[in-house]
Design an enzyme around this catalytic site. Structure first.
Site, PDB file in Angstrom:
ATOM      1  N   GLU A   4    -113.426 119.925 -28.212  1.00 20.25           N
ATOM      2  CA  GLU A   4    -112.136 119.990 -28.902  1.00 20.25           C
ATOM      3  C   GLU A   4    -112.062 121.269 -29.725  1.00 20.25           C
ATOM      4  OE1 GLU A   4    -110.194 115.943 -29.407  1.00 20.25           O
ATOM      5  OE2 GLU A   4    -111.510 116.166 -31.117  1.00 20.25           O
TER       6      GLU A   4
ATOM      7  N   SER B 189    -104.110 118.524 -28.404  1.00 19.10           N
ATOM      8  CA  SER B 189    -102.716 118.637 -27.966  1.00 19.10           C
ATOM      9  C   SER B 189    -102.492 118.244 -26.508  1.00 19.10           C
ATOM     10  CB  SER B 189    -102.192 120.062 -28.220  1.00 19.10           C
ATOM     11  OG  SER B 189    -102.187 120.342 -29.605  1.00 19.10           O
TER      12      SER B 189
ATOM     13  N   GLU C 141    -111.895 116.567 -37.966  1.00 18.02           N
ATOM     14  CA  GLU C 141    -111.194 116.156 -39.201  1.00 18.02           C
ATOM     15  C   GLU C 141    -112.180 115.563 -40.200  1.00 18.02           C
ATOM     16  OE1 GLU C 141    -108.210 113.784 -37.312  1.00 18.02           O
ATOM     17  OE2 GLU C 141    -107.146 115.589 -36.655  1.00 18.02           O
TER      18      GLU C 141
ATOM     19  N   ASN D 127    -107.309 108.358 -29.637  1.00 18.34           N
ATOM     20  CA  ASN D 127    -107.777 108.361 -31.024  1.00 18.34           C
ATOM     21  C   ASN D 127    -106.552 108.196 -31.918  1.00 18.34           C
ATOM     22  OD1 ASN D 127    -108.837 108.907 -33.532  1.00 18.34           O
ATOM     23  ND2 ASN D 127    -109.308 111.066 -33.110  1.00 18.34           N
TER      24      ASN D 127
ATOM     25  N   HIS E  30    -115.903 114.084 -35.398  1.00 18.99           N
ATOM     26  CA  HIS E  30    -114.562 114.661 -35.217  1.00 18.99           C
ATOM     27  C   HIS E  30    -114.345 115.768 -36.257  1.00 18.99           C
ATOM     28  CE1 HIS E  30    -110.262 115.124 -34.980  1.00 18.99           C
ATOM     29  NE2 HIS E  30    -110.315 114.530 -33.802  1.00 18.99           N
TER      30      HIS E  30
ATOM     31  N   GLY F  66    -103.676 118.998 -32.671  1.00 19.20           N
ATOM     32  CA  GLY F  66    -102.410 118.753 -33.372  1.00 19.20           C
ATOM     33  C   GLY F  66    -101.500 119.961 -33.470  1.00 19.20           C
TER      34      GLY F  66
HETATM   35  P1  PGA Z   1    -104.256 115.791 -30.816  1.00 16.73           P
HETATM   36  O1  PGA Z   1    -105.652 115.280 -31.412  1.00 16.73           O
HETATM   37  O2  PGA Z   1    -104.165 115.227 -29.395  1.00 16.73           O
HETATM   38  O3  PGA Z   1    -103.211 115.220 -31.724  1.00 16.73           O
HETATM   39  O4  PGA Z   1    -104.294 117.263 -30.806  1.00 16.73           O
HETATM   40  C1  PGA Z   1    -106.809 115.270 -30.635  1.00 16.73           C
HETATM   41  C2  PGA Z   1    -107.968 114.813 -31.457  1.00 16.73           C
HETATM   42  O5  PGA Z   1    -107.983 115.073 -32.676  1.00 16.73           O
HETATM   43  O6  PGA Z   1    -108.887 114.176 -30.950  1.00 16.73           O
END
Ligand code: PGA
Length: 248
Positions: free
Chosen positions: A162, A208, A94, A9, A92, A168
């Protein structure tokens, strides 16, 4: 069960030029590797990335729930299909956070994607606060109830677990805890859609993921692959993740 699935992603990262180079570099290393690697660049890059890849597959980071009409700025799932996308990330955290995307909206997007034979990668997971209150399973149950409401057939659906606090942050859950959560997700799917569908549903871990921790996740019985954010836009690191997963 399908082969290991690695999804990158890219989020709102890479210029068009950087994206092309990244895709080309990743694609080159996939010769002879029997696993599914999906690249999810920004919408604006889809056509250019498609031209760079022969082995990697293409995915989008979102879609709208209508196929066409007066929806300024939105992207049609039918056009994503036309652009060569086979997968689409939905819900997601976010988007849920920054764009206030609700479970009702995610539900409509899952339906619209399945109608276009796009495979949704449905993202679910608890916040840090919910984890600390011991509400992980409750949150997951609620998200699955709402996001899959009135959907009779989820044969092409992929679920990405997730935990929001792991995205992140560099802070990862114990892989065996993740396996337990994935087992719970499978149990929920079994209740809704029966044992065969539950057994065939791919569940990814995301948050992560790096080349040094990926094996711990993909070696878990209930985890069929990973959704990678930050590490997916660093060619060398993403290639290491792919190689480490192909050996497990
Ligand atoms: P990350 O993001 O690997 O940077 O933690 C994962 C995601 O948001 O799908």
């Amino acid at each position: 069960m399908d082969s290991v699935l690695i999804v990158g992603n890219w989020k709102m990262n890479t210029s068009l030029k950087e994206g092309r180079e990244l895709a080309r570099e990743i694609d080159r290393t996939l010769v002879g590797i029997k696993m599914r690697v999906v690249l999810c660049p920004p919408f604006t890059h889809l056509q250019a990335i498609r031209a760079q890849i022969s082995y990697a597959l293409l995915g989008a980071q979102d879609t709208f729930w209508q196929v066409e009409g007066e929806y300024t700025g939105e992207i049609s799932p039918a056009v994503l299909k036309e652009m060569g996308c086979q997968y689409v990330i939905l819900g997601h955290s976010e988007r849920r956070k920054h764009l206030l995307e609700s479970d009702g909206m995610v539900n409509k997007k899952v339906k619209a994607s399945l109608n276009q034979n796009l495979r949704p990668i449905l993202c679910i997971g608890e916040s840090e606060e919910e984890r600390d209150r011991g509400q992980t399973f409750k949150v997951i149950q609620e998200q699955l109830d709402l996001d899959l409401k009135d959907i009779d057939n989820i044969n092409y659906l992929i679920i990405a677990y997730e935990p929001i606090w792991a995205i992140g942050s560099g802070d990862i859950p114990d892989p065996s805890d993740t396996n337990n959560t994935a087992r719970f997700i499978r149990k929920v799917i079994k209740k809704k859609y029966g044992g065969e569908t539950a057994d065939n549903t791919t569940i990814l871990y995301g948050g992560s993921v790096t080349s040094s921790n990926v094996e711990g996740f993909v070696s878990q019985k209930n985890i069929g692959g990973v959704l990678v954010g930050g590490a997916s836009i660093k060619a060398e690191e993403f290639i290491k993740i792919i190689k480490a997963s192909s050996q497990s």
